[in-house]
Design a protein around this motif. Sequence first.
Motif, mmCIF file in Angstrom:
data_model
loop_
_atom_site.group_PDB
_atom_site.id
_atom_site.type_symbol
_atom_site.label_atom_id
_atom_site.label_comp_id
_atom_site.label_asym_id
_atom_site.label_seq_id
_atom_site.Cartn_x
_atom_site.Cartn_y
_atom_site.Cartn_z
ATOM 1 N N GLY A 33 13.406 5.564 12.849
ATOM 2 C CA GLY A 33 14.347 5.750 11.757
ATOM 3 C C GLY A 33 14.398 4.623 10.748
ATOM 4 O O GLY A 33 15.120 4.718 9.749
ATOM 5 N N GLN A 34 13.632 3.570 10.978
ATOM 6 C CA GLN A 34 13.606 2.429 10.068
ATOM 7 C C GLN A 34 12.388 2.522 9.156
ATOM 8 O O GLN A 34 11.271 2.742 9.622
ATOM 9 N N VAL A 35 12.606 2.355 7.860
ATOM 10 C CA VAL A 35 11.535 2.464 6.872
ATOM 11 C C VAL A 35 11.196 1.088 6.312
ATOM 12 O O VAL A 35 12.081 0.325 5.926
ATOM 13 N N GLN A 36 9.895 0.788 6.286
ATOM 14 C CA GLN A 36 9.411 -0.465 5.707
ATOM 15 C C GLN A 36 9.457 -0.365 4.186
ATOM 16 O O GLN A 36 8.794 0.471 3.593
ATOM 17 N N HIS A 37 10.272 -1.190 3.559
ATOM 18 C CA HIS A 37 10.329 -1.190 2.101
ATOM 19 C C HIS A 37 9.026 -1.768 1.549
ATOM 20 O O HIS A 37 8.479 -2.730 2.073
ATOM 21 N N GLY A 38 8.538 -1.179 0.489
ATOM 22 C CA GLY A 38 7.287 -1.617 -0.115
ATOM 23 C C GLY A 38 6.544 -0.416 -0.675
ATOM 24 O O GLY A 38 7.167 0.548 -1.121
ATOM 25 N N PHE A 39 5.232 -0.454 -0.626
ATOM 26 C CA PHE A 39 4.467 0.701 -1.108
ATOM 27 C C PHE A 39 3.109 0.748 -0.429
ATOM 28 O O PHE A 39 2.643 -0.249 0.140
ATOM 29 N N GLY A 40 2.502 1.927 -0.476
ATOM 30 C CA GLY A 40 1.211 2.133 0.157
ATOM 31 C C GLY A 40 0.195 2.705 -0.814
ATOM 32 O O GLY A 40 0.563 3.366 -1.790
ATOM 33 N N VAL A 41 -1.074 2.447 -0.531
ATOM 34 C CA VAL A 41 -2.169 2.970 -1.350
ATOM 35 C C VAL A 41 -3.252 3.516 -0.430
ATOM 36 O O VAL A 41 -3.699 2.823 0.498
ATOM 37 N N SER A 42 -3.658 4.753 -0.667
ATOM 38 C CA SER A 42 -4.809 5.308 0.054
ATOM 39 C C SER A 42 -6.032 4.981 -0.786
ATOM 40 O O SER A 42 -6.146 5.409 -1.933
ATOM 41 N N VAL A 43 -6.947 4.208 -0.219
ATOM 42 C CA VAL A 43 -8.069 3.660 -0.984
ATOM 43 C C VAL A 43 -9.340 4.474 -0.761
ATOM 44 O O VAL A 43 -9.803 4.615 0.370
ATOM 45 N N ASN A 44 -9.882 4.991 -1.841
ATOM 46 C CA ASN A 44 -11.177 5.656 -1.780
ATOM 47 C C ASN A 44 -12.160 4.934 -2.716
ATOM 48 O O ASN A 44 -11.813 3.930 -3.353
ATOM 49 N N SER A 45 -13.365 5.434 -2.808
ATOM 50 C CA SER A 45 -14.400 4.772 -3.604
ATOM 51 C C SER A 45 -14.003 4.658 -5.070
ATOM 52 O O SER A 45 -14.268 3.638 -5.723
ATOM 53 N N GLU A 46 -13.372 5.720 -5.598
ATOM 54 C CA GLU A 46 -12.983 5.711 -7.006
ATOM 55 C C GLU A 46 -11.957 4.617 -7.280
ATOM 56 O O GLU A 46 -12.040 3.913 -8.297
ATOM 57 N N ILE A 47 -10.993 4.455 -6.376
ATOM 58 C CA ILE A 47 -9.983 3.411 -6.530
ATOM 59 C C ILE A 47 -10.635 2.031 -6.517
ATOM 60 O O ILE A 47 -10.290 1.145 -7.304
ATOM 61 N N VAL A 48 -11.591 1.845 -5.600
ATOM 62 C CA VAL A 48 -12.288 0.556 -5.525
ATOM 63 C C VAL A 48 -12.976 0.249 -6.850
ATOM 64 O O VAL A 48 -12.878 -0.869 -7.381
ATOM 65 N N MET A 49 -13.656 1.236 -7.413
ATOM 66 C CA MET A 49 -14.383 1.009 -8.655
ATOM 67 C C MET A 49 -13.440 0.763 -9.823
ATOM 68 O O MET A 49 -13.726 -0.060 -10.700
ATOM 69 N N LEU A 50 -12.306 1.456 -9.858
ATOM 70 C CA LEU A 50 -11.310 1.208 -10.901
ATOM 71 C C LEU A 50 -10.761 -0.210 -10.791
ATOM 72 O O LEU A 50 -10.615 -0.916 -11.795
#
Length: 240
Positions: A33-50
């Motif tokens: 029930g506890q949520v880690q404040h912050g943010f997440g990113v799912s990283v794929n090849s396109e994200i890496v190149m950007l």
Amino acid sequence: MQQDPRPLVDVGGLSIMPFDSMQDALDAVIKDGQVQHGFGVSVNSEIVMLARKDQALREHINSAHLRFADGIGVVKTVASKGVRNTRIPGCEFWEALMQRAAEQQVPVMLIGAKPAVNAMAAEQLRERGVAVVAAVHGYEQDEQVIRDQLVASRPAIVTVALGAPRQEKMIQRLREFYPNAFYLGVGGTYDVFTGHVKRAPKLFCKLHLEWFYRLCAQPSRIGRQVSLFHYLALHMLRRL
């Protein structure tokens, strides 16, 4: 909830967190029930190149509390550096996160996608027991509307479906205004979830050819797909 320390693997300037399973990644966001404040990113090849071309985007992603390998290219690059990890598809992670939010009664807000898609995604999640406390479609031009909804509904998880890097930049702005939540950019996940966009058949997924299926379905993506071949060349030359 404290963030678990874990080894980091550099992929083209992005520090990837390897996970053994989907459950391990979920535990890094929400547990008991506890949520880690912050943010997440799912990283794929396109994200890496950007990110290689955009220092601000690269720094923003590297400041994320959760950075997991989505695309098979990133998974292979991590593995080539001697680190065991598993692929975590972003759309599957989002659905699993929503399921856990329902089980642990955590309030959720949806941002992005077309108005009809956004409304349908919210409705279908509520039918599954998810406490969707706010939903704002991606055609809303006044960001103050989103801010007002954040303050009024006080979600613990906020998912943003605007596509990279637009969603990451919005998350950065919203976190400055409303930091007490976990944010996740989810691209076209709402469209897939509601059936407006068909996900690649299982055979394509098994062979890691989702990108090819999407290209066949949407030839206009050819410009974006060029970055995948550039990524492959860098991977083969061990320059990532």
